[in-house]
Design an enzyme around this catalytic site. Structure first.
Site, PDB file in Angstrom:
ATOM      1  N   TYR A 160      54.398  48.003 -16.322  1.00  0.00           N
ATOM      2  CA  TYR A 160      55.278  47.386 -17.356  1.00  0.00           C
ATOM      3  C   TYR A 160      55.385  48.554 -18.681  1.00  0.00           C
ATOM      4  CZ  TYR A 160      57.444  43.823 -20.446  1.00  0.00           C
ATOM      5  OH  TYR A 160      58.205  43.099 -21.193  1.00  0.00           O
ATOM      6  N   LYS A 201      58.902  47.965 -14.668  1.00  0.00           N
ATOM      7  CA  LYS A 201      59.420  46.898 -15.410  1.00  0.00           C
ATOM      8  C   LYS A 201      59.616  47.639 -17.049  1.00  0.00           C
ATOM      9  CE  LYS A 201      59.532  42.202 -17.728  1.00  0.00           C
ATOM     10  NZ  LYS A 201      58.417  41.273 -18.246  1.00  0.00           N
TER      11      LYS A 201
END
Length: 301
Positions: free
Chosen positions: A133, A158
């Protein structure tokens, strides 16, 4: 591991005593599955991972896996110190999760080679695929993204930064290493606003905070954006854009408003834990009006 449709980030419900309410969590997750979630990301940012004890994190992941029962992939959050993230990854594996979403090492700025070692260490802690992330203290250069993508356990990135130029370069760099065998996600808060832009740089998947409290609206937007229905534009203008305006009034409202929205829809998820704060009664009234607008637009009002 394949994701199709909206990515669902469940809330972590807290009961009147302040403890995690696993029964409400089970109902919340089951509702998301019934509305067609393409993947369940539990005990992540929206699930207040920063506020959970190790035991609570493990319990949340285990109950989510039990409820989903293999219908879609379950991804568990991990992050913080490298030791904490590794411990959470091992617990997620033991609980039956399908993958880990690796959040940043909070409040610690590090060089790019340190970020690579952070990812490498957590990836070695458990035999699970890792989605990295990008946000906060974990921002990648294209070269670092390619190096991380070359790690066998890493299957996705992400993005929660919102720098489209950087993200396009990351996609191009990673594709040279992994080809199409890699997944990218738009992880910005209220990602619906940036879906067209991210698709333009090769990132079609997105997470939807709105799905946690108005899945009818989130589903209708997803369908409309896929088919070119003008409804997508109306939802952006009349629901999602005002929601972002409300969200931006206070740090943490990306979670607090979602919890308030769930409570307004009758889901007893409780409030947020410190240091987040709940919205004011006036802000909750504005949110209630927005929810009604969104449901009316999709014919569910």
């Amino acid at each position: 591991m394949r994701f199709d449709g909206i990515l669902f980030f469940p809330l972590t419900p807290f009961g009147p005593d302040g403890d995690v309410d696993l029964d409400v969590l089970a109902e919340h997750v089951a509702s998301g599955i019934s509305h067609g979630a393409g993947g369940v990301f539990t005990a992540c940012g929206t699930g207040e991972i920063h506020a959970l004890s190790a035991a609570e994190h493990t319990a949340v992941v285990a109950r989510t896996v039990e409820v989903v029962a293999g219908a879609v992939p379950v991804v568990a959050g991990a992050g913080g110190s490298v030791a904490t993230a590794a411990e959470q990854a091992r617990a997620a594996e033991a609980a039956g999760a399908d993958a880990v979403l690796l959040l940043p090492p909070y409040l610690v700025a590090a060089p790019q080679r340190g970020i690579v070692e952070y990812v490498r260490t957590v990836a070695a802690a458990a035999d699970l695929p890792i989605i990295v992330y990008q946000r906060g203290t974990l921002v990648l250069t294209p070269e670092t993204a390619a190096e991380i993508a070359a790690l066998p356990a890493v299957v996705g990135i992400k993005d929660g930064v919102g720098d489209l130029g950087l993200m396009h370069r990351i996609v191009l760099a990673v594709r040279q290493v992994r080809g199409e065998d890699f997944t990218f996600f738009n992880g910005l808060p209220t990602a619906e606003l940036t879906v067209p832009a991210y698709r333009g740089v090769g990132v079609p998947l997105y997470s939807s905070a709105a799905f946690a409290f108005v899945p009818e609206v989130a589903d209708a937007f997803h369908s409309a954006i896929e088919t070119g229905d003008p409804l997508a534009g109306r939802l952006l203008a009349e629901f999602f854009d005002p929601l972002v305006g409300l969200r931006d009034r206070s740090p943490g409202y990306a979670v607090s408003l979602v919890k308030a929205g769930a409570r307004l829809r009758g889901v007893p998820v409780g409030g947020v834990r410190a240091p987040f704060v709940d919205p004011t009664p006036e802000e909750e009234a504005e949110l209630a009006a927005l929810i009604e607008t969104g449901l009316t637009l999709v014919g569910k009002g």
